[in-house]
Design an enzyme around this catalytic site. Structure first.
Site, PDB file in Angstrom:
ATOM      1  N   LYS A  14       1.986  25.059  -3.748  1.00  0.00           N
ATOM      2  CA  LYS A  14       0.707  24.477  -3.319  1.00  0.00           C
ATOM      3  C   LYS A  14       0.844  22.955  -3.287  1.00  0.00           C
ATOM      4  CE  LYS A  14      -1.971  28.384  -5.009  1.00  0.00           C
ATOM      5  NZ  LYS A  14      -2.942  28.889  -6.009  1.00  0.00           N
TER       6      LYS A  14
ATOM      7  N   LYS B 109       3.910  39.561  -2.571  1.00  0.00           N
ATOM      8  CA  LYS B 109       2.527  39.420  -2.995  1.00  0.00           C
ATOM      9  C   LYS B 109       1.686  40.565  -2.454  1.00  0.00           C
ATOM     10  CE  LYS B 109       0.915  35.161  -3.243  1.00  0.00           C
ATOM     11  NZ  LYS B 109       0.929  34.924  -4.711  1.00  0.00           N
TER      12      LYS B 109
ATOM     13  N   ARG C 143       0.817  -1.209   0.000  1.00  0.00           N
ATOM     14  CA  ARG C 143       0.000   0.000   0.000  1.00  0.00           C
ATOM     15  C   ARG C 143       0.854   1.265   0.000  1.00  0.00           C
ATOM     16  NH1 ARG C 143      -3.981   0.037  -2.329  1.00  0.00           N
ATOM     17  NH2 ARG C 143      -2.927   1.730  -3.359  1.00  0.00           N
TER      18      ARG C 143
ATOM     19  N   GLU D 198       4.539  40.181  -7.444  1.00  0.00           N
ATOM     20  CA  GLU D 198       3.200  39.948  -7.992  1.00  0.00           C
ATOM     21  C   GLU D 198       2.534  41.280  -8.270  1.00  0.00           C
ATOM     22  OE1 GLU D 198       0.144  37.039  -6.229  1.00  0.00           O
ATOM     23  OE2 GLU D 198      -0.558  39.007  -5.576  1.00  0.00           O
TER      24      GLU D 198
ATOM     25  N   ASP E 183      -0.587  38.505 -12.187  1.00  0.00           N
ATOM     26  CA  ASP E 183      -1.611  37.736 -11.492  1.00  0.00           C
ATOM     27  C   ASP E 183      -2.999  37.939 -12.078  1.00  0.00           C
ATOM     28  OD1 ASP E 183      -2.503  36.024  -9.362  1.00  0.00           O
ATOM     29  OD2 ASP E 183      -3.294  37.805  -8.357  1.00  0.00           O
TER      30      ASP E 183
END
Length: 282
Positions: free
Chosen positions: A137, A169, A102, A197, A218
Site C-alpha cells: 500500500k 487472496k 522543496r 490469505e 486476515d
C-alpha cells in the site's frame, strides 16, 4: 559512500522530480531575486522528534543543481533524533539550494514520517517475538523509497511487488473455486513462496495440505489468532493482517504470530516537520 537501492534509479528520480518543479521556465523567483554569485549557508533541521530517512536523497537534489555544494551530514538515516536536531549543513549556490529546497524537503519529510510511524509500531511489539512487516500500500512510483523508510524505522519488507511471491487472496480463491485449488495451481506453476490469505480457521488445514508456505491470517482477533497459531503449530510462518492499529498491535503480536503487517505505515504516515533555514555568509 554512494546511495543505492535495488530497482531504484536515484539520478532519474532527482531529474524527474526537479523537472516537475521547474517546468519550462525554471525557478523564476530565484532567478529574479537572487544574484547569480550569491552564496548561502543552510541548515536542515527537524522541528519534530523523528526517525530520520531520506538524507542521501536530499543531498542528491542539491548536488544535481550545484555539484560543488559542501554538505555535512550531521545524523544518519535510521537515527532517532529529538526536536530541534540539525540534520544537514549546506554551503553552496544560493540559487541552487533555494531551487532544490522543496524537492529535498518533501522527500525527507515524507520518508522520515514513515520511518517515525514505523518505529512506534516496532516499539509497541518489542519483546513479543513478532516481526513488523510493511505492505504494497504505497504511492505509485515511490514504493522502493517508502519501503526503504520502513526499514529505517525497524520493519522488514514484505513483498516488493507482484513478482517476488504469490499471495493468494479472497478474490483469487473465489475465481479458482477454493483455497486448495488456488494453492495447487500456484504449486504447479513452480512458485516457491506461496502466501495464502485465510479468514476462517477451517481454511487453514486445506491451505497447508495444498502447499502454502506462509499464512496470512486476515482480520482475526487475538483469540482466533491464538487458535490459528496453535493449529499451524510452527509448520509455516503466520502473519496477522487487517485493521492493525498502534493501540491493538501488541495484543495481536502476543498471540504468537510470526509477523504482523501494517498497511498504514506507508498509507497514512504524516509528514515530519523538517525545515531548511538559510543564513547569508559573511
Amino acid at each position: 559512500m554512494t546511495f543505492r537501492l535495488d530497482h531504484f534509479d536515484l539520478d532519474r528520480f532527482v531529474r524527474d522530480t526537479l523537472a516537475e518543479d521547474l517546468g519550462d521556465l525554471g525557478d523564476i523567483t530565484s532567478a529574479a531575486v537572487i544574484p547569480a554569485d550569491a552564496v548561502f549557508d543552510g541548515v536542515m533541521d527537524s522541528r519534530d522528534a523523528i526517525v530520520v530517512a531520506g538524507l542521501p536523497i536530499a543531498e542528491a537534489f542539491f548536488r544535481a543543481l550545484d555539484p560543488d555544494v559542501a554538505i555535512e551530514r550531521l545524523v544518519e538515516d535510521g537515527d532517532r533524533v529529538e526536536a530541534g536536531t540539525d540534520l544537514l549543513r549546506l554551503r553552496g549556490s544560493a540559487r541552487a539550494m533555494l531551487t532544490a529546497e522543496r524537492s529535498a524537503l518533501n522527500t525527507v519529510q515524507h520518508l522520515s514520517g514513515i520511518a517515525t510511524m514505523t518505529r512506534s509500531y516496532v516499539d509497541a511489539i518489542a519483546g513479543t517475538g513478532a516481526t513488523l512487516l510493511d505492505t504494497r500500500k504505497t504511492l505509485p512510483g515511490l514504493r522502493v523509497l517508502e519501503k526503504y523508510a520502513t526499514r529505517m524505522g525497524g520493519a522488514t519488507n514484505h513483498r516488493m511487488g507482484l513478482w517476488d511471491a504469490a499471495m493468494i487472496k479472497d478474490n483469487h480463491v473465489a475465481v479458482a473455486g477454493s483455497v486448495e485449488e488456488a494453492v495447487r495451481r500456484a504449486v504447479a506453476a513452480g512458485i516457491a513462496r506461496i502466501i495464502v490469505e485465510v479468514d476462517r480457521i477451517a481454511q487453514i488445514e486445506p491451505a497447508l495440505v495444498a502447499g502454502a508456505t506462509h499464512l496470512l491470517l486476515d482480520n482475526m482477533g487475538p483469540e482466533m489468532l491464538r487458535e490459528a497459531v496453535a493449529l499451524v503449530d510452527g509448520r509455516i510462518p503466520t502473519e496477522a493482517s487487517g485493521g492493525v492499529r498502534l493501540d491493538t498491535i501488541r495484543a495481536i503480536a502476543e498471540s504468537g504470530v510470526t509477523y504482523v503487517s501494517v498497511g498504514r505505515l506507508t498509507q497514512s504516515a504524516p509528514a515530519a516537520d523538517i525545515g531548511l533555514d538559510f543564513a547569508q555568509s559573511a
